[in-house]
Design a protein around this motif. Structure first.
Motif, short mmCIF file in Angstrom:
data_model
loop_
_atom_site.label_atom_id
_atom_site.label_comp_id
_atom_site.label_asym_id
_atom_site.label_seq_id
_atom_site.Cartn_x
_atom_site.Cartn_y
_atom_site.Cartn_z
N SER A 65 49.11 12.24 85.04
CA SER A 65 50.49 12.85 84.81
C SER A 65 49.81 14.14 83.95
CB SER A 65 51.23 12.74 84.51
OG SER A 65 50.43 11.89 82.90
N ASN A 66 50.26 15.38 83.58
CA ASN A 66 49.99 16.31 82.65
C ASN A 66 50.97 16.57 81.67
OD1 ASN A 66 47.81 17.12 84.32
ND2 ASN A 66 48.77 18.50 85.32
N SER A 67 50.55 16.60 80.38
CA SER A 67 51.15 17.18 79.17
C SER A 67 51.90 18.28 79.34
CB SER A 67 50.55 16.51 77.76
OG SER A 67 48.96 17.21 77.98
N GLU A 68 52.79 18.63 78.54
CA GLU A 68 53.58 19.87 78.89
C GLU A 68 52.74 20.55 77.86
OE1 GLU A 68 57.36 21.84 75.94
OE2 GLU A 68 57.56 19.44 75.90
N LEU A 69 51.89 20.65 76.57
CA LEU A 69 50.97 21.06 76.18
C LEU A 69 49.73 21.60 76.61
CD1 LEU A 69 48.74 22.42 73.93
CD2 LEU A 69 48.34 20.09 73.07
N LEU A 70 49.11 20.65 77.89
CA LEU A 70 48.11 20.84 78.96
C LEU A 70 48.80 22.40 80.21
CD1 LEU A 70 44.84 19.97 79.37
CD2 LEU A 70 46.64 18.46 81.09
N SER A 97 50.89 32.10 70.38
CA SER A 97 51.91 32.09 71.32
C SER A 97 51.41 31.32 72.78
CB SER A 97 52.53 33.88 71.71
OG SER A 97 51.01 33.88 72.11
N LEU A 98 50.39 31.42 72.22
CA LEU A 98 49.70 30.37 73.38
C LEU A 98 48.61 29.12 73.26
CD1 LEU A 98 47.19 33.09 75.18
CD2 LEU A 98 49.83 32.18 76.10
N LYS A 99 48.93 28.80 71.67
CA LYS A 99 48.15 27.40 71.11
C LYS A 99 47.03 27.74 71.33
CE LYS A 99 51.91 25.23 70.59
NZ LYS A 99 53.14 25.52 69.10
N CYS A 100 45.60 28.14 72.25
CA CYS A 100 44.95 28.79 72.08
C CYS A 100 44.44 29.38 72.96
CB CYS A 100 44.15 27.57 72.08
SG CYS A 100 41.96 27.35 72.58
N ARG A 101 43.61 30.76 72.87
CA ARG A 101 43.17 31.60 73.65
C ARG A 101 41.66 31.31 74.34
NH1 ARG A 101 44.86 36.05 75.67
NH2 ARG A 101 46.89 36.42 73.76
N ALA A 151 45.24 23.69 69.71
CA ALA A 151 46.07 23.91 69.31
C ALA A 151 47.43 22.67 68.85
CB ALA A 151 46.90 23.52 71.61
N ARG A 152 46.33 21.41 68.44
CA ARG A 152 47.13 20.41 67.44
C ARG A 152 46.29 20.83 65.86
NH1 ARG A 152 46.61 15.85 69.50
NH2 ARG A 152 47.36 14.43 67.52
N SER A 153 45.43 21.25 65.69
CA SER A 153 44.91 21.61 64.28
C SER A 153 43.90 19.92 64.36
CB SER A 153 45.57 21.89 64.08
OG SER A 153 46.58 23.73 63.79
N VAL A 154 43.75 19.74 64.92
CA VAL A 154 42.87 18.54 64.50
C VAL A 154 41.59 18.41 65.41
CG1 VAL A 154 44.60 17.03 65.06
CG2 VAL A 154 43.31 17.09 67.21
N THR A 155 40.29 17.56 64.34
CA THR A 155 39.23 17.52 65.19
C THR A 155 39.03 16.98 66.47
OG1 THR A 155 38.63 15.65 64.27
CG2 THR A 155 38.09 17.87 62.75
N LEU A 156 38.24 16.14 67.51
CA LEU A 156 37.17 16.24 68.51
C LEU A 156 38.03 14.38 68.69
CD1 LEU A 156 34.87 18.55 69.88
CD2 LEU A 156 36.64 18.01 71.38
#
Length: 391
Positions: free
Chosen positions: A56-61, A96-100, A344-349
């Motif tokens: 399944s794919n998340s909305e963010l993905l 707008s894209l969270k991550c370009r 996109a979530r402003s976190v580390t790996l």
């Protein structure tokens, strides 16, 4: 490599100086083999999005894939990767894209490889260009990004001055990842499909086609001769060469000085067969060197496969190369989408959830089977695995 991909190879580049006249050195012979070597393999690498461990794919993905048009952009990036050996994907935060996510070919990007870390140490990419006022058709970089382990340095050009803006991040590695084809320990950024042996075969083909074209011109107008004509007859023939050649009737009176009638003759025409055989041999060598089928390079003869099984067997090398391409690119895309989710979530790996870390790139079957073959295989699997039909 760009010149060979676009087919802009002139006789000046390939002339050996033996048979081809120097006056024809600017003649261009159309040859799409360079483009074929890249595009045919790239067409079999069909990126189909990302899937999670639970399929399944998340909305963010979904937002990252659709917002960056990754499926379409991957197709373009794959051609550049095969053409030059690698392309570079760069990432940056976007409201707008969270991550370009952008892709750059080695024409507009470069990087240093860290053997210790097994990844890019730092990289540079031209993001935007502006017209150069000093040259009519020239362009100069206007925005350049420098990618390091802890920041992106945005370099902007204004007139003759450059300014730098530092944008720190917590990724712990450059926001840049290469998609590499045919890498080795000595060449971590890969090798092009248009290697020197491939370019030499293209040169050989262009030279052979040029020789065949010139030979055909001579065969179209074979050399004729007249012996024993008078000076007046000679002047009349030379003054009207073409009319004399195409005329259906050629007349001449006896030579009063010798009393003999003029002798008419024609030299033997050349044959195109040696040129055709040479083209066939070069095309076969090219097909073997690139993994293409002989039909891809335009060979039609009795040895061509006639059944679907024979055609599939002939393309098996290309399928294996596509699987190798998908394996390497799939690993790079997995790293890219992990970093994109972290940005996109402003976190580390390390702070990504297990579901976000388990996302993988999905590719369609490079063998490109027909619907009938796929359906037959599914029915056979379902007959022995009852749970398969419910998937």
């Amino acid at each position: 490599k760009e010149k060979y991909y676009e087919g802009h190879v002139t006789l000046r580049d390939v002339n050996l100086g033996i048979a081809l006249p120097t006056g024809l050195r600017d003649l261009e012979v159309g040859c799409s083999w360079g483009q074929k070597a890249v595009d045919v393999l790239a067409a079999r690498s069909m990126f189909d999005g990302f899937v999670g461990a639970d399929e399944s794919n998340s909305e963010l993905l979904t937002q990252l894939v659709e917002g960056n048009r990754l499926i379409a952009e991957y197709a373009k990036a794959c051609r550049g990767e095969l053409k030059y050996g690698c392309v570079f994907a760069t990432l940056s935060a976007d409201p707008s894209l969270k991550c370009r996510i952008r892709f750059h070919s080695p024409v507009s990007a470069a990087a240093l490889w860290s053997g210790e870390k097994g990844r890019i140490q730092c990289g540079l990419a031209i993001v935007d260009t502006a017209r150069d006022e000093t040259e009519a058709a020239g362009w100069q970089p206007s925005v350049v990004n420098l990618y390091t382990d802890d920041a992106i340095l945005v370099l902007r050009r204004s007139g003759n001055r450059w300014t730098a803006q530092r944008c720190p991040h917590r990724m712990g590695r450059p926001l840049m990842e290469p998609l590499v084809w045919n890498a080795t320990s000595g060449k971590p950024f890969g090798r092009s499909r248009l290697k020197k042996p491939i370019r030499t075969l293209i040169d050989d083909y262009v030279r052979t086609v040029a020789n065949a074209s010139i030979a055909l011109e001579f065969d179209t107008t074979p050399q004729k001769y007249l012996l024993g004509v008078t000076d007046e007859q000679y002047d009349a023939i030379v003054a009207e060469k073409f009319k004399t050649y195409v005329g259906s009737l050629l007349t001449a009176t006896a030579n009063p000085e010798t009393g003999e009638n003029p002798t008419f003759g024609q030299l033997a025409q050349g044959s195109l067969t040696p040129h055709v055989e040479k083209m066939r041999m070069t095309a076969t060598q090219f097909a073997a060197a690139t993994g293409l089928t002989v039909m891809d390079v335009g060979i039609v003869n009795d040895a061509n496969p006639t059944s679907s099984d024979a055609i599939l067997a002939q393309s098996q090398t290309l399928v294996l190369l596509a699987q190798q391409l998908n394996t390497g690119n799939g690993d790079a895309l997995r790293t890219i989408i992990r970093m994109a989710q972290a940005i996109a979530r402003s976190v580390t790996l390390e702070e990504l959830t297990p579901a976000e870390r388990d996302v993988m790139a999905h590719f369609k079957n490079p063998a490109m089977p027909s619907v009938a073959v796929t359906a037959d295989a599914a029915i056979k699997i379902a007959s022995v695995r009852q749970e398969f039909a419910a998937t």
